[in-house]
Design an enzyme around this catalytic site. Structure first.
Site, short mmCIF file in Angstrom:
data_model
loop_
_atom_site.label_atom_id
_atom_site.label_comp_id
_atom_site.label_asym_id
_atom_site.label_seq_id
_atom_site.Cartn_x
_atom_site.Cartn_y
_atom_site.Cartn_z
N ASP A 1 0.81 -1.22 0.00
CA ASP A 1 0.00 0.00 0.00
C ASP A 1 0.84 1.28 0.00
O ASP A 1 0.45 2.31 0.54
CB ASP A 1 -0.97 0.02 1.21
CG ASP A 1 -1.84 -1.22 1.24
OD1 ASP A 1 -2.23 -1.69 0.15
OD2 ASP A 1 -2.12 -1.71 2.34
N LYS B 1 1.78 2.14 -5.14
CA LYS B 1 2.32 1.60 -6.40
C LYS B 1 1.39 1.90 -7.58
O LYS B 1 1.83 2.30 -8.65
CB LYS B 1 2.50 0.07 -6.29
CG LYS B 1 3.51 -0.35 -5.26
CD LYS B 1 3.51 -1.85 -5.05
CE LYS B 1 2.26 -2.40 -4.41
NZ LYS B 1 2.01 -1.99 -3.04
N GLY C 1 -4.53 -4.34 -3.69
CA GLY C 1 -5.56 -3.33 -3.95
C GLY C 1 -4.86 -2.03 -4.28
O GLY C 1 -4.14 -1.49 -3.44
N HIS C 2 -4.97 -1.59 -5.52
CA HIS C 2 -4.24 -0.41 -5.98
C HIS C 2 -5.23 0.70 -6.32
O HIS C 2 -6.12 0.52 -7.15
CB HIS C 2 -3.39 -0.77 -7.21
CG HIS C 2 -2.37 -1.83 -6.95
ND1 HIS C 2 -1.62 -2.43 -7.91
CD2 HIS C 2 -1.96 -2.39 -5.77
CE1 HIS C 2 -0.80 -3.31 -7.36
NE2 HIS C 2 -1.00 -3.31 -6.06
N GLN D 1 1.88 -5.79 -3.57
CA GLN D 1 2.31 -6.02 -2.18
C GLN D 1 3.60 -5.26 -1.87
O GLN D 1 3.97 -4.35 -2.59
CB GLN D 1 2.47 -7.51 -1.92
CG GLN D 1 1.22 -8.23 -2.35
CD GLN D 1 1.36 -9.69 -2.46
OE1 GLN D 1 2.43 -10.21 -2.67
NE2 GLN D 1 0.24 -10.36 -2.34
#
Ligand code: GDP
Ligand code: IMO
Ligand code: MG
Length: 434
Positions: free
Chosen positions: A13, A16, A40-41, A223
């Site tokens: 988090d 990225k 989750g981006h 990640q």
């Protein structure tokens, strides 16, 4: 033929997705090489705010090819849902290509993820519950189902019978759970295969062709490096094989390591961690609450993109970051969320660990040693002026410049990009990465 790998340098988090969305402008291909929808981006650009779990963050440029590489664990339902959500918001997904060799997250993976966390109780990893650990476990144990299998129902039939027979023995025998019905599962997954077929391609060839044509390729990490199976805070790590570190990038796409020119590490200006496990600089109280809830009113606080869990917050840990720089071979840093530090009277940087009275400057392998760490801090002055509107390094408050220069000198790598807000243009390009 520059290939740039973008990895998370901390516990995930770091921003990225936001950095890829900015850098993708120059790339021909953007390729995800590892993990699954545990990632989750968040991307905020002129098209809106998006949360991506599997689709690479280059998707907002219609002319770019986005690849989901062989190293990714694909939950077909999640991917199809993400594609239809993007399409419904006017984003063209026709240039998305999924590797036939990617592993498939099956219902037993999600179930076993949950059952194993329940079994662990107080020692639970705090997984995202998306079945990613069990999926990669099965990949390594040669019990995986791959995307290509979903496209060949006759072969899938016998393979799935054998695999599900094994999994149901585990589910009922080890965990006392309910077995999964073969027929319903087979039907559901062959249907997923039919719907995914138009996206399935020889992704290795797509990337290789782009390289031969002299185009830029961006490899999107998921990640964080400190969640890596080998180098992370084992056993509180994720199970991605190949790893989400820079070293895993070429494996997860199918190109040689000599193609990679640069590895860029995305780091938050402080640290967060979601899930359990050691976190030497973790903060409790007013400052952590303030950092977590910055932007909360707009849904932009430090709460997990995938699970909504509050993220644990800490000061920037340069011992862990230096370690991450080293094993990733980082050539540049992208520092994010600098604006979140605006208004703090003072900032702390962890420069060493004190463990049992000894000063240590490297990351210990032992989880119990990590739990005993007393961080050694260096205090720097904070700044009052808002940074989110700044676009040139020299226009940053002097104290922010000092903070960034100190991070550079402690990590031994230049900060080439500074993010001062979630939106695409809220960035300071110190040195162009491409
Ligand atoms: P990822 O998993 O590494 O892509 O990061 P996430 O999207 O899970 O979390 C990063 C969060 O920080 C998201 O909500 C982003 O929109 C946000 N973000 C990224 N860069 C910045 C920044 O420079 N400033 C602020 N305020 N938010 C940012
Ligand atoms: P992005 O790409 C933050 C963490 C989980 C848990 C551990 C194992 O958004 O940075 P898993 O479900 O992978 O078996 O959980 O890893 N984790 C992440 N934390 N960001 C992520 O991805 C993560 N992916 C996994 O919280 O601690
Ligand atoms: Mg995330």
């Amino acid at each position: 033929m520059p290939v740039v790998v973008v990895v998370g340098g901390q516990w995930g988090d770091e921003g990225k997705g936001r950095i890829i969305d900015l850098l993708a402008r120059k790339a021909r291909v953007v390729a995800r090489y590892s993990a699954g929808n545990n990632a989750g981006h968040t991307i905020v650009n002129e098209l809106g705010e998006f949360k991506l779990h599997l689709v690479p963050a280059g998707i907002f440029y219609p002319e770019k090819t986005c690849v989901i590489g062989n190293g990714v664990a694909v939950d077909p339902e999640v991917l199809l849902g993400e594609i239809s959500q993007l399409e419904s918001r006017g984003i063209n997904t026709s240039k998305l290509a999924v590797s036939a060799r990617a592993q498939v997250v099956m219902p037993w993976h999600r179930l076993i993820d949950r059952l194993e966390e329940e079994r662990l109780g107080a020692e639970a990893i705090g997984t995202t519950g998306k079945g990613i650990g069990p999926c990669f476990t099965d990949k390594v144990a040669r019990r995986g189902i791959r995307i290509i299998d979903l496209l060949e129902p006759e072969d899938l039939l016998s393979r799935m019978r054998s695999v599900l027979d094994y999994q149901n023995r585990v589910i009922t025998g080890v965990y006392g759970g309910e077995p999964i019905d073969f027929d319903a599962c087979f039907e559901e997954y062959t249907e997923f295969g039919r719907r995914l077929q138009p996206f399935v391609a020889d992704t290795q060839a797509i990337v290789t062709d782009a390289l031969q044509a002299g185009e830029y390729v961006l490899l999107e990490g998921a990640q964080g490096s400190l969640l890596d199976l080998d180098h992370g805070t084992y056993e509180y790590v994720t199970s991605s094989v190949p790893s989400s570190t820079a070293g895993g990038a070429t494996l997860g796409i199918g190109i040689g390591p000599t193609n990679v020119q640069r590895a860029v590490g995305v780091f938050k200006s402080y640290c967060t961690r979601v899930g359990n496990g050691p976190f030497p600089t973790e903060l409790f109280g007013e400052i952590s609450d303030q950092l977590r809830d910055h932007g909360k009113e707009f849904g932009r606080g430090e709460y997990g993109t995938t699970t909504g869990r509050p993220r644990r917050i800490g000061w920037l840990d340069t011992v862990a970051a230096r370690y991450s720089v080293r094993f990733n071979g980082l050539s540049a840093l992208a520092l994010t969320r600098l604006d979140v530090l605006d208004g703090l009277p003072a900032l702390k940087l962890c420069t060493a660990y004190e463990i049992d009275g000894e000063i240590v400057k490297t990351m210990p392998a032992s989880a119990s040693a990590l739990r005993k760490v007393k961080p050694v801090y260096e205090e720097l002055p904070g700044w009052d002026a808002p940074t989110s509107g700044v676009r040139n390094f020299d226009d940053l408050p002097a104290e922010a410049q000092v903070y960034i220069r100190r991070v550079e000198s402690l990590l031994g790598v230049p900060v080439d990009l500074i993010s001062v807000g979630p939106e695409r243009e809220q960035a300071i390009i110190v040195n162009p990465i491409f």
